[in-house]
Design a protein around this motif. Structure first.
Motif, mmCIF file in Angstrom:
data_model
loop_
_atom_site.group_PDB
_atom_site.id
_atom_site.type_symbol
_atom_site.label_atom_id
_atom_site.label_comp_id
_atom_site.label_asym_id
_atom_site.label_seq_id
_atom_site.Cartn_x
_atom_site.Cartn_y
_atom_site.Cartn_z
ATOM 1 N N VAL A 175 4.955 5.654 -6.478
ATOM 2 C CA VAL A 175 6.099 6.549 -6.673
ATOM 3 C C VAL A 175 5.904 7.283 -7.998
ATOM 4 C CG1 VAL A 175 8.603 6.675 -6.906
ATOM 5 C CG2 VAL A 175 7.582 4.936 -5.432
ATOM 6 N N TYR A 176 6.061 8.620 -7.977
ATOM 7 C CA TYR A 176 5.990 9.404 -9.204
ATOM 8 C C TYR A 176 7.117 8.976 -10.145
ATOM 9 C CZ TYR A 176 2.828 12.673 -6.819
ATOM 10 O OH TYR A 176 1.783 13.241 -6.157
ATOM 11 N N SER A 177 6.954 9.252 -11.433
ATOM 12 C CA SER A 177 7.966 8.866 -12.420
ATOM 13 C C SER A 177 9.330 9.498 -12.131
ATOM 14 C CB SER A 177 7.512 9.238 -13.835
ATOM 15 O OG SER A 177 7.304 10.629 -13.928
ATOM 16 N N SER A 178 9.336 10.601 -11.401
ATOM 17 C CA SER A 178 10.594 11.262 -11.038
ATOM 18 C C SER A 178 11.290 10.580 -9.859
ATOM 19 C CB SER A 178 10.327 12.725 -10.679
ATOM 20 O OG SER A 178 9.455 12.791 -9.562
ATOM 21 N N THR A 187 5.637 16.890 2.638
ATOM 22 C CA THR A 187 7.048 16.532 2.520
ATOM 23 C C THR A 187 7.278 15.600 1.338
ATOM 24 O OG1 THR A 187 7.228 16.678 4.921
ATOM 25 C CG2 THR A 187 9.034 15.585 3.765
ATOM 26 N N LEU A 188 8.287 15.915 0.527
ATOM 27 C CA LEU A 188 8.672 15.074 -0.599
ATOM 28 C C LEU A 188 9.864 14.211 -0.197
ATOM 29 C CD1 LEU A 188 8.553 17.713 -3.470
ATOM 30 C CD2 LEU A 188 6.830 15.997 -2.911
ATOM 31 N N PHE A 189 9.807 12.938 -0.563
ATOM 32 C CA PHE A 189 10.907 12.008 -0.312
ATOM 33 C C PHE A 189 11.360 11.464 -1.651
ATOM 34 C CE2 PHE A 189 8.271 11.927 3.463
ATOM 35 C CZ PHE A 189 9.193 12.001 4.487
ATOM 36 N N PHE A 190 12.673 11.469 -1.896
ATOM 37 C CA PHE A 190 13.215 10.879 -3.121
ATOM 38 C C PHE A 190 13.557 9.433 -2.841
ATOM 39 C CE2 PHE A 190 16.651 9.775 -6.040
ATOM 40 C CZ PHE A 190 16.010 10.021 -7.239
ATOM 41 N N VAL A 191 12.893 8.517 -3.537
ATOM 42 C CA VAL A 191 13.165 7.086 -3.365
ATOM 43 C C VAL A 191 14.230 6.702 -4.383
ATOM 44 C CG1 VAL A 191 12.152 4.786 -3.297
ATOM 45 C CG2 VAL A 191 10.808 6.732 -2.553
ATOM 46 N N ARG A 248 5.850 2.370 -9.399
ATOM 47 C CA ARG A 248 5.662 1.206 -8.532
ATOM 48 C C ARG A 248 5.020 1.602 -7.209
ATOM 49 N NH1 ARG A 248 11.246 -2.208 -9.257
ATOM 50 N NH2 ARG A 248 11.123 -2.374 -11.496
ATOM 51 N N ILE A 249 4.465 0.630 -6.543
ATOM 52 C CA ILE A 249 3.854 0.841 -5.231
ATOM 53 C C ILE A 249 4.895 0.548 -4.153
ATOM 54 C CG2 ILE A 249 2.018 0.124 -3.656
ATOM 55 C CD1 ILE A 249 0.987 1.479 -6.171
ATOM 56 N N VAL A 250 5.027 1.462 -3.207
ATOM 57 C CA VAL A 250 5.902 1.242 -2.054
ATOM 58 C C VAL A 250 5.074 1.376 -0.783
ATOM 59 C CG1 VAL A 250 8.024 2.042 -3.155
ATOM 60 C CG2 VAL A 250 6.606 3.673 -1.926
#
Length: 65
Positions: free
Chosen positions: A22-25, A33-37, A44-46
Motif C-alpha cells: 500500500v502506498y503511503s497515501s 484502477t486506484l483503490f483507497f484502502v 504494509r502488504i495486503v
C-alpha cells in the motif's frame, strides 16, 4: 495468477490473488484502477483477491492478542 510485491501491477487479472504494498497515501493500484484502502495501511502488504464481481483486500499481518 500474478504474485508481485509492489505498489502496482502491470496488468489487471480477471481472477486471482496478488500481494501488494500500500502506498503511503493509502492507495493500492491494480491495472489502471486506484483503490483507497486506508492511510494507516501505508507501507504494509495486503492481499488482493479479485474476480469479475469485485476485489477484496485482506491484511497479511498477524497480530496476537
Amino acid at each position: 495468477m500474478i504474485e508481485k510485491t509492489s505498489g502496482t501491477v502491470s496488468h489487471a487479472t480477471d481472477t486471482g490473488k496478488q500481494n501488494l504494498c500500500v502506498y503511503s497515501s493509502g492507495v493500492v493500484k491494480i491495472g489502471r484502477t486506484l483503490f483507497f484502502v486506508t492511510q494507516r495501511m501505508g507501507g504494509r502488504i495486503v492481499m488482493a483477491t479479485s474476480d469479475r464481481d469485485g476485489v477484496v483486500f485482506a491484511n497479511t499481518e498477524l497480530t496476537a492478542e
